[in-house]
Design a protein around this motif. Structure first.
Motif, short mmCIF file in Angstrom:
data_model
loop_
_atom_site.label_atom_id
_atom_site.label_comp_id
_atom_site.label_asym_id
_atom_site.label_seq_id
_atom_site.Cartn_x
_atom_site.Cartn_y
_atom_site.Cartn_z
N PHE A 198 0.83 -1.19 0.00
CA PHE A 198 0.00 0.00 0.00
C PHE A 198 0.87 1.25 0.00
CE2 PHE A 198 -3.21 -2.96 1.13
CZ PHE A 198 -4.44 -2.37 0.87
N GLY A 199 0.72 2.05 -1.04
CA GLY A 199 1.41 3.33 -1.11
C GLY A 199 0.47 4.45 -0.71
N ALA A 200 0.21 5.38 -1.64
CA ALA A 200 -0.66 6.53 -1.37
C ALA A 200 -1.99 6.06 -0.81
CB ALA A 200 -0.87 7.32 -2.65
N ASN A 201 -2.44 6.69 0.27
CA ASN A 201 -3.64 6.20 0.96
C ASN A 201 -4.59 7.34 1.27
OD1 ASN A 201 -5.50 4.97 2.72
ND2 ASN A 201 -3.97 3.55 3.50
N GLY A 202 -4.42 8.01 2.40
CA GLY A 202 -5.29 9.14 2.74
C GLY A 202 -4.92 10.37 1.94
N ILE A 203 -5.90 11.24 1.71
CA ILE A 203 -5.63 12.43 0.89
C ILE A 203 -6.57 13.57 1.31
CG2 ILE A 203 -7.21 11.67 -0.96
CD1 ILE A 203 -5.15 12.83 -2.98
N LYS A 204 -6.02 14.80 1.34
CA LYS A 204 -6.80 16.00 1.66
C LYS A 204 -6.27 17.17 0.84
CE LYS A 204 -9.45 14.39 5.04
NZ LYS A 204 -9.20 12.96 4.71
N VAL A 205 -7.15 18.13 0.55
CA VAL A 205 -6.76 19.40 -0.06
C VAL A 205 -6.70 20.43 1.05
CG1 VAL A 205 -7.38 21.20 -1.72
CG2 VAL A 205 -7.81 18.79 -2.27
N HIS A 206 -5.55 21.12 1.18
CA HIS A 206 -5.36 22.06 2.28
C HIS A 206 -4.32 23.10 1.89
CE1 HIS A 206 -4.91 23.41 6.47
NE2 HIS A 206 -3.60 23.25 6.34
N GLN A 207 -4.68 24.37 2.02
CA GLN A 207 -3.74 25.48 1.80
C GLN A 207 -3.01 25.37 0.46
OE1 GLN A 207 -4.32 27.71 3.82
NE2 GLN A 207 -4.01 27.25 5.98
N ASP A 208 -3.77 25.30 -0.63
CA ASP A 208 -3.21 25.27 -1.98
C ASP A 208 -2.24 24.10 -2.21
OD1 ASP A 208 -4.56 27.64 -2.80
OD2 ASP A 208 -3.06 28.84 -1.73
N ALA A 209 -2.55 22.99 -1.57
CA ALA A 209 -1.73 21.80 -1.75
C ALA A 209 -2.59 20.57 -1.55
CB ALA A 209 -0.55 21.79 -0.79
N VAL A 210 -2.12 19.47 -2.09
CA VAL A 210 -2.73 18.15 -1.86
C VAL A 210 -1.80 17.39 -0.92
CG1 VAL A 210 -3.44 15.99 -2.92
CG2 VAL A 210 -3.88 18.15 -4.10
N TRP A 211 -2.35 16.93 0.20
CA TRP A 211 -1.59 16.21 1.20
C TRP A 211 -1.97 14.73 1.11
CZ3 TRP A 211 1.06 18.79 5.57
CH2 TRP A 211 1.11 20.19 5.43
N VAL A 212 -0.99 13.85 1.22
CA VAL A 212 -1.20 12.42 1.03
C VAL A 212 -0.38 11.64 2.07
CG1 VAL A 212 -1.12 10.51 -0.64
CG2 VAL A 212 -1.36 12.86 -1.46
N THR A 213 -0.96 10.56 2.58
CA THR A 213 -0.16 9.64 3.39
C THR A 213 0.29 8.47 2.53
OG1 THR A 213 -2.17 8.47 4.11
CG2 THR A 213 -1.29 10.18 5.58
N ASN A 214 1.44 7.90 2.88
CA ASN A 214 1.93 6.67 2.25
C ASN A 214 2.07 5.64 3.37
OD1 ASN A 214 3.69 4.55 1.31
ND2 ASN A 214 4.26 5.88 -0.39
N THR A 215 1.25 4.60 3.31
CA THR A 215 1.19 3.63 4.40
C THR A 215 2.51 2.86 4.55
OG1 THR A 215 -1.19 3.40 4.13
CG2 THR A 215 -0.06 1.65 5.31
N ASP A 216 3.01 2.28 3.46
CA ASP A 216 4.23 1.49 3.55
C ASP A 216 5.43 2.32 3.99
OD1 ASP A 216 3.12 -0.93 2.94
OD2 ASP A 216 4.01 -1.11 0.95
N ARG A 217 5.49 3.57 3.55
CA ARG A 217 6.64 4.41 3.86
C ARG A 217 6.44 5.23 5.14
NH1 ARG A 217 10.02 4.15 -0.65
NH2 ARG A 217 8.97 3.26 -2.45
N ALA A 218 5.22 5.11 5.75
CA ALA A 218 4.92 5.75 7.04
C ALA A 218 5.13 7.26 6.99
CB ALA A 218 5.77 5.13 8.14
N THR A 219 4.71 7.88 5.88
CA THR A 219 4.98 9.29 5.67
C THR A 219 3.70 10.11 5.45
OG1 THR A 219 5.33 8.78 3.32
CG2 THR A 219 7.29 8.98 4.71
N LEU A 220 3.82 11.40 5.71
CA LEU A 220 2.82 12.41 5.35
C LEU A 220 3.48 13.33 4.34
CD1 LEU A 220 0.09 13.90 5.77
CD2 LEU A 220 1.23 15.19 7.60
N LEU A 221 2.87 13.47 3.17
CA LEU A 221 3.45 14.20 2.06
C LEU A 221 2.61 15.43 1.72
CD1 LEU A 221 3.98 11.07 -0.22
CD2 LEU A 221 5.66 12.08 1.34
N ARG A 222 3.27 16.44 1.17
CA ARG A 222 2.58 17.64 0.70
C ARG A 222 2.98 17.90 -0.75
NH1 ARG A 222 3.48 23.10 -0.11
NH2 ARG A 222 1.69 24.49 0.35
#
Length: 325
Positions: A198-222
């Motif tokens: 599982f890569g990209a998982n959760g996703i939100k639009v916030h402050q002119d950016a798309v934020w995404v979690t990556n489950t396998d990499r345990a990260t929060l991305l912007r």
């Protein structure tokens, strides 16, 4: 909705201290308080709540992954099915093998959008009329993908779907049509076995950016959204979020509440990337998948994917200075 491979470690006290320094100053009131389970679901009927959005008046809508349904839980704790997605007799869904209802998004007029993954032509984004009704597929996504989280940007008339199998963020016109592979790459991809895939998982639009979690990499991305609508460079905002699924911005800042399914935790992620637990298994969590915030109410969906016990909906109270006006 990952098959979580391992348990997360408890964040040390030093991390909690750093997080408080990264968050706005406030009273001694806890970030989240008074947690209680307000609805229990039926695991045998596939009522595994994968994603959640808040409705006006205190109700919430949830996608039941394995029931392939979207339902509403009212303030009176009644559960009403809003839509049944079409049955897929021969699902070939990557990573899952079953047809699953995934990410959920709500427009201001009450229209709902949901990701449906089947491994067939039914895979894509489906629209549900406000108040419920017959779902309509508005965009087809690749059958070898697993569209998971879903976010709506009404200002620009687009939806973003995080594909866990293909490591891609899809951009889809809210009116329907051909999806665009908006962002992809290593940062959004899963890891090979023995990881979950599982890569990209959760996703939100916030402050002119798309934020995404990556489950396998345990990260929060912007991922910044450029003026022409294209994706900017992917930036990592937090690491060490083992088993991370969906997340929510409780206020207007970049502070995040995130669901860590394997360790049965909700964590607060500060602007410096540090995180600390605010809810745990003792509060009733059973593999949390997603969160929704409305005013000072925090709702958490628990799918019980690993515990196989008590899929539920939990409600708690958010500290006042985090709440959106």
């Amino acid at each position: 909705m990952p098959r979580f491979p391992r348990l997360a470690a408890v964040a040390p006290a030093a991390v909690a201290v750093g997080l408080l320094a990264a968050a706005p100053a406030a009273s001694d009131e806890p970030v989240v308080s008074n947690p209680r389970v307000i609805a229990h679901f039926d695991l045998a009927r596939g009522q595994t709540p994968e994603n959640i959005v808040a409705e006006r008046g205190g109700s919430v809508d949830v996608s039941f992954a394995f029931a392939a349904q979207v339902a509403r839980v009212t303030r009176e704790r009644r559960v009403r099915v809003l839509a049944n997605l079409p049955v897929e007799d021969h699902p070939r869904t990557p990573l899952m093998n079953s047809a699953v209802a995934q990410g959920l998004a709500r427009a201001h007029d009450g229209t709902l959008y949901v990701n449906y993954a089947t491994g067939t032509g039914k895979t894509g984004v489906w629209r549900i009329p406000a108040g419920g009704g017959t779902p309509e597929q508005i965009a087809q996504l690749p059958s070898d993908g697993l569209p998971n989280g879903l976010a709506l940007d009404e200002r620009h008339g687009v939806l973003y779907a995080a594909d866990s199998a293909l490591g891609t963020v899809w951009r889809i016109p809210v009116s329907g049509g051909t999806p665009t592979a908006w962002a992809k790459g290593t940062a959004l991809s899963g890891l090979p076995a023995p990881a979950s895939g599982f890569g990209a998982n959760g996703i939100k639009v916030h402050q002119d950016a798309v934020w995404v979690t990556n489950t396998d990499r345990a990260t929060l991305l912007r991922i910044p959204v450029r003026k022409d609508g294209s994706a900017g460079a992917v930036g990592t905002r937090a690491t060490g979020l083992t088993g991370v699924d969906d997340f929510v911005f409780p206020g207007h800042s970049d502070v995040v509440l995130a669901a860590l399914g394997t360790s049965n935790e909700i964590v607060l992620v500060g602007t410096d990337g540090t995180h600390s637990r605010v809810l745990g298994v003792q509060d009733g969590l059973s593999n949390p998948t997603s969160l929704a915030v409305s005013g000072r109410d925090v709702h958490v969906a628990d799918a019980a994917y690993l515990t196989q016990r008590d899929p539920n909906l939990l409600k708690a109270r958010l500290r006042a200075h985090f709440a959106r006006s």
